[in-house]
Design an enzyme around this catalytic site. Structure first.
Site, PDB file in Angstrom:
ATOM      1  N   LYS A 127       4.119   2.716  -1.327  1.00 53.65           N
ATOM      2  CA  LYS A 127       3.260   1.638  -1.414  1.00 53.65           C
ATOM      3  C   LYS A 127       3.725   0.685  -2.565  1.00 53.65           C
ATOM      4  O   LYS A 127       4.515   0.761  -3.246  1.00 53.65           O
ATOM      5  CB  LYS A 127       1.931   2.609  -2.412  1.00 53.65           C
ATOM      6  CG  LYS A 127       0.693   1.625  -2.111  1.00 53.65           C
ATOM      7  CD  LYS A 127      -0.044   2.043  -0.869  1.00 53.65           C
ATOM      8  CE  LYS A 127      -1.476   1.408  -0.743  1.00 53.65           C
ATOM      9  NZ  LYS A 127      -2.252   1.726   0.509  1.00 53.65           N
ATOM     10  N   ASP A 167      -3.265  -3.716   2.550  1.00 51.26           N
ATOM     11  CA  ASP A 167      -4.432  -3.017   1.704  1.00 51.26           C
ATOM     12  C   ASP A 167      -5.350  -3.944   0.997  1.00 51.26           C
ATOM     13  O   ASP A 167      -5.383  -5.149   1.540  1.00 51.26           O
ATOM     14  CB  ASP A 167      -3.402  -2.134   0.567  1.00 51.26           C
ATOM     15  CG  ASP A 167      -4.559  -1.008  -0.084  1.00 51.26           C
ATOM     16  OD1 ASP A 167      -4.544  -0.016   0.524  1.00 51.26           O
ATOM     17  OD2 ASP A 167      -5.362  -0.943  -1.186  1.00 51.26           O
TER      18      ASP A 167
HETATM   19  P1  NDP Z   1     -10.041  -5.691   1.339  1.00 51.92           P
HETATM   20  O1  NDP Z   1      -9.492  -6.487   0.461  1.00 51.92           O
HETATM   21  O2  NDP Z   1     -10.049  -6.207   2.954  1.00 51.92           O
HETATM   22  O3  NDP Z   1     -11.563  -5.128   0.823  1.00 51.92           O
HETATM   23  C1  NDP Z   1     -11.940  -4.846  -0.305  1.00 51.92           C
HETATM   24  C2  NDP Z   1     -13.395  -4.593  -0.256  1.00 51.92           C
HETATM   25  O4  NDP Z   1     -13.642  -3.841  -1.583  1.00 51.92           O
HETATM   26  C3  NDP Z   1     -14.019  -5.911  -0.756  1.00 51.92           C
HETATM   27  O5  NDP Z   1     -15.270  -6.133  -0.316  1.00 51.92           O
HETATM   28  C4  NDP Z   1     -14.005  -5.937  -2.498  1.00 51.92           C
HETATM   29  O6  NDP Z   1     -14.764  -6.875  -3.024  1.00 51.92           O
HETATM   30  C5  NDP Z   1     -14.233  -4.498  -2.778  1.00 51.92           C
HETATM   31  N1  NDP Z   1     -13.468  -4.290  -4.050  1.00 51.92           N
HETATM   32  C6  NDP Z   1     -12.347  -4.240  -4.238  1.00 51.92           C
HETATM   33  N2  NDP Z   1     -11.984  -3.847  -5.399  1.00 51.92           N
HETATM   34  C7  NDP Z   1     -13.232  -3.544  -6.035  1.00 51.92           C
HETATM   35  C8  NDP Z   1     -13.422  -3.565  -7.252  1.00 51.92           C
HETATM   36  N3  NDP Z   1     -12.572  -3.028  -8.295  1.00 51.92           N
HETATM   37  N4  NDP Z   1     -14.738  -3.169  -7.551  1.00 51.92           N
HETATM   38  C9  NDP Z   1     -15.652  -3.223  -6.504  1.00 51.92           C
HETATM   39  N5  NDP Z   1     -15.413  -3.633  -5.348  1.00 51.92           N
HETATM   40  C10 NDP Z   1     -14.140  -3.977  -4.904  1.00 51.92           C
HETATM   41  O7  NDP Z   1      -9.291  -4.208   1.463  1.00 51.92           O
HETATM   42  P2  NDP Z   1      -9.258  -2.986   2.493  1.00 51.92           P
HETATM   43  O8  NDP Z   1     -10.664  -2.885   3.244  1.00 51.92           O
HETATM   44  O9  NDP Z   1      -8.249  -3.182   3.075  1.00 51.92           O
HETATM   45  O10 NDP Z   1      -9.423  -1.598   1.504  1.00 51.92           O
HETATM   46  C11 NDP Z   1     -10.599  -1.144   1.084  1.00 51.92           C
HETATM   47  C12 NDP Z   1     -10.228   0.131   0.508  1.00 51.92           C
HETATM   48  O11 NDP Z   1      -9.581   1.017   1.863  1.00 51.92           O
HETATM   49  C13 NDP Z   1      -9.080   0.326  -0.366  1.00 51.92           C
HETATM   50  O12 NDP Z   1      -9.293   1.578  -1.270  1.00 51.92           O
HETATM   51  C14 NDP Z   1      -7.636   0.584   0.244  1.00 51.92           C
HETATM   52  O13 NDP Z   1      -6.562   1.176  -0.491  1.00 51.92           O
HETATM   53  C15 NDP Z   1      -8.240   1.519   1.471  1.00 51.92           C
HETATM   54  N6  NDP Z   1      -7.581   1.641   2.640  1.00 51.92           N
HETATM   55  C16 NDP Z   1      -7.241   0.480   3.365  1.00 51.92           C
HETATM   56  C17 NDP Z   1      -6.535   0.716   4.683  1.00 51.92           C
HETATM   57  C18 NDP Z   1      -6.296  -0.493   5.451  1.00 51.92           C
HETATM   58  O14 NDP Z   1      -5.763  -0.433   6.726  1.00 51.92           O
HETATM   59  N7  NDP Z   1      -6.477  -1.743   5.067  1.00 51.92           N
HETATM   60  C19 NDP Z   1      -6.332   1.953   5.026  1.00 51.92           C
HETATM   61  C20 NDP Z   1      -6.493   3.033   4.326  1.00 51.92           C
HETATM   62  C21 NDP Z   1      -7.225   2.784   3.304  1.00 51.92           C
HETATM   63  P3  NDP Z   1     -14.701  -8.266  -3.329  1.00 51.92           P
HETATM   64  O15 NDP Z   1     -14.713  -9.013  -2.037  1.00 51.92           O
HETATM   65  O16 NDP Z   1     -15.626  -8.839  -4.237  1.00 51.92           O
HETATM   66  O17 NDP Z   1     -13.268  -8.316  -4.132  1.00 51.92           O
HETATM   67  O1  2IT Z   2      -3.822   3.115   2.495  1.00 51.65           O
HETATM   68  C1  2IT Z   2      -3.484   3.108   3.616  1.00 51.65           C
HETATM   69  O2  2IT Z   2      -3.156   3.994   4.383  1.00 51.65           O
HETATM   70  C2  2IT Z   2      -3.288   1.645   4.013  1.00 51.65           C
HETATM   71  N1  2IT Z   2      -3.368   0.784   3.197  1.00 51.65           N
HETATM   72  C3  2IT Z   2      -2.539   1.389   5.026  1.00 51.65           C
HETATM   73  C4  2IT Z   2      -1.032   1.548   5.164  1.00 51.65           C
HETATM   74  C5  2IT Z   2      -0.268   1.185   6.498  1.00 51.65           C
HETATM   75  O3  2IT Z   2       1.079   1.407   6.501  1.00 51.65           O
HETATM   76  O4  2IT Z   2      -0.963   0.963   7.510  1.00 51.65           O
END
Ligand code: NDP
Ligand code: 2IT
Length: 447
Positions: A127, A167
């Site tokens: 990561k 992420d």
């Molecule tokens: P994005 O940046 O697209 O979206 C994040 C969302 O969460 C936004 O709505 C943001 O609000 C909110 N957010 C982030 N940090 C905070 C915080 N500290 N307090 C409150 N709200 C918060 O990220 P992703 O959708 O990609 O990721 C979301 C989660 O999913 C994370 O935990 C990530 O690790 C996990 N994840 C992502 C994957 C991926 O493929 N993208 C895969 C597996 C897990 P705002 O817009 O106001 O910042």
């Molecule tokens: O938390 C996760 O699994 C991710 N942000 C996606 C990682 C990836 O390599 O697609």
């Protein structure tokens, strides 16, 4: 409770990684599950597999200097933790958020080892990220930051070495700038060096949707195992980013009604069901806040600033924002309001106390390692397509994703059963993910 030997390993992890509280939390959760495995497999203890798994293979920290649109210089910190490569090249996303520090990157990298193992695909765990805050930055500032970040990162990654992705704060736009800079510096069109790319330059169908879709598929499997489904159920989703948006899309296709979502400014309740086109327009196209969504939705939705979305009554909760966003109190409230299932789209969104409350109440609880593994699994499918210079259809890729999520679900239940914890997806995911990595590490010798 920790097994005696595991307890001393944990003490050591605390001592060697002082102040990294999220990392401690992630390690503890895994160690709490794998006691029974050590009883059956003394060879893991003899070769100190657990101690080795808790120590990253390599940690890189670097300076990221960049200039904003007014010519002011900024210095951020960049990270890449290459945690474990027993199963394949290090694989895991990059997070750009002001809260990022080594402890967050290490917790995410540690989770990623077991998650990637659970997918059954050949990917190790890693990561990275930066404490850069993309909020309010112009396109050009984001591009300059990504270019500077990659100007250091490029020497550490490669399609057979370490393969980043997105992420929080890193989506297709950032992946494009990062890949562009990598290509320029190395003079190689090495598509498989990063995943989550746009479809016009080596990206894969369904990768954008995969984490949210996969989480909805996983929850559908948990509900099915209990003889029920999403049909007509009220669902609350936190966040409104990549994972949240595609969770909402698939839950709706599966018959659920998503009545609330959130961002860091607060949440919206929309009793008739969130208007997905409007949400995408406001959050993804215009990059604005949820109050704008509520305003444009007229009388249908209410924006509640500064409060937790978990106070909205729902039957299924799908946390898709960030770590530790469901506290013990939130979990109690969710249970009291009739929540029967939780699927973690985010990484470690539920505190240990929250997990305990869900378990005691008999809520079907799908931990992130299992429930959100569809994202990284589809990244591995993107790597396959890049390696073979092929591209698969949306339908084919979505079927693969659904099958992978079913397999993960079944594997969690089987391992939980085998070790005497029937129905416990946390134990099942940790045990199953751990065993595959441990076996590979044993086979590879002391490295
Ligand atoms: P994005 O940046 O697209 O979206 C994040 C969302 O969460 C936004 O709505 C943001 O609000 C909110 N957010 C982030 N940090 C905070 C915080 N500290 N307090 C409150 N709200 C918060 O990220 P992703 O959708 O990609 O990721 C979301 C989660 O999913 C994370 O935990 C990530 O690790 C996990 N994840 C992502 C994957 C991926 O493929 N993208 C895969 C597996 C897990 P705002 O817009 O106001 O910042
Ligand atoms: O938390 C996760 O699994 C991710 N942000 C996606 C990682 C990836 O390599 O697609």
């Amino acid at each position: 409770m920790l097994h005696e030997r595991l307890s001393s390993i944990y003490e050591n992890v605390l001592r060697r990684n002082a102040g990294e509280t999220e990392f401690h939390q992630a390690v503890r959760e895994v160690l709490e599950s794998i006691g029974p495995v050590l009883g059956k497999h003394p060879e893991y203890a003899e070769s100190k597999i657990i101690e080795r798994i808790c120590e990253p293979e390599r940690q890189i920290i670097f300076r990221v200097p960049w200039e904003d649109d007014r010519g002011e210089v900024h210095i951020n910190r960049g990270f890449r933790v290459e945690f474990n490569s027993a199963l394949g090249p290090y694989k895991g996303g990059l997070r750009f958020h002001p809260s990022v520090y080594l402890g967050i990157v290490k917790f995410l990298g540690f989770e990623q080892i077991f998650k990637n193992s659970l997918t059954g695909l050949p990917i190790g765990g890693g990561k990275g990220g930066s404490d850069f805050d993309p909020k309010g930055r112009s396109e050009r500032e984001v591009m300059r930051f990504c270019q500077s970040f990659m100007t250091e990162l490029y020497r550490h990654i490669g399609e057979y070495t370490d393969v980043p992705a997105g992420d929080i704060g890193v989506g297709q736009r950032e992946v494009g700038y990062l890949f562009g800079q990598y290509k320029r510096i190395t003079n190689r069109y090495e598509s498989g060096v990063i995943t989550g790319k746009g479809l016009s330059y080596g990206g894969a169908q369904v990768r954008t949707e995969a984490t949210g879709y996969g989480c909805a598929f996983f929850v559908a499997e948990m509900l099915k195992a209990r003889g029920t489904s999403f049909d007509g159920r009220r669902v609350a989703v936190s966040g409104s980013g990549n994972v949240a948006v595609y969770t909402i899309e698939k839950v709706r296709q599966l018959g659920g009604i998503v009545v609330a979502c959130s961002d860091s400014s607060g949440y919206v309740v929309d009793d008739k069901g969130v208007d997905l086109d409007l949400l995408k327009q406001v959050k993804q196209v215009e990059r604005r806040r949820l109050d704008v969504y509520a305003e444009r939705r007229g009388g249908n939705a209410t924006f509640v600033p500064g409060r937790s979305v978990w106070e909205v009554p729902c039957e299924v909760a799908m946390p898709s924002a960030t770590q530790n966003e469901i506290t013990g109190r939130d979990a109690e409230l969710l249970v009291r309001n009739g929540c029967v299932a939780v699927g973690e789209g985010a990484n470690m969104p539920t505190t240990p106390e929250g997990i305990r409350i869900f378990e005691e109440a008999g809520v079907a609880f799908g931990p992130g390692k299992a429930a959100n593994a569809g994202g990284v699994a589809t990244s591995a499918l993107e790597m396959q397509q890049n390696a073979s210079r092929d591209s698969w259809t949306f339908e084919f890729s979505e079927n693969r994703l659904q099958q992978i999520m079913r397999d993960i679900h079944d594997r969690c239940l089987r391992s939980a059963d085998e070790y005497g914890m029937p129905g416990n997806y946390v134990a099942g995911a940790n045990i199953d993910g751990f065993k595959r990595v441990a076996d590979a590490m044993l086979a590879l010798g002391l490295i």
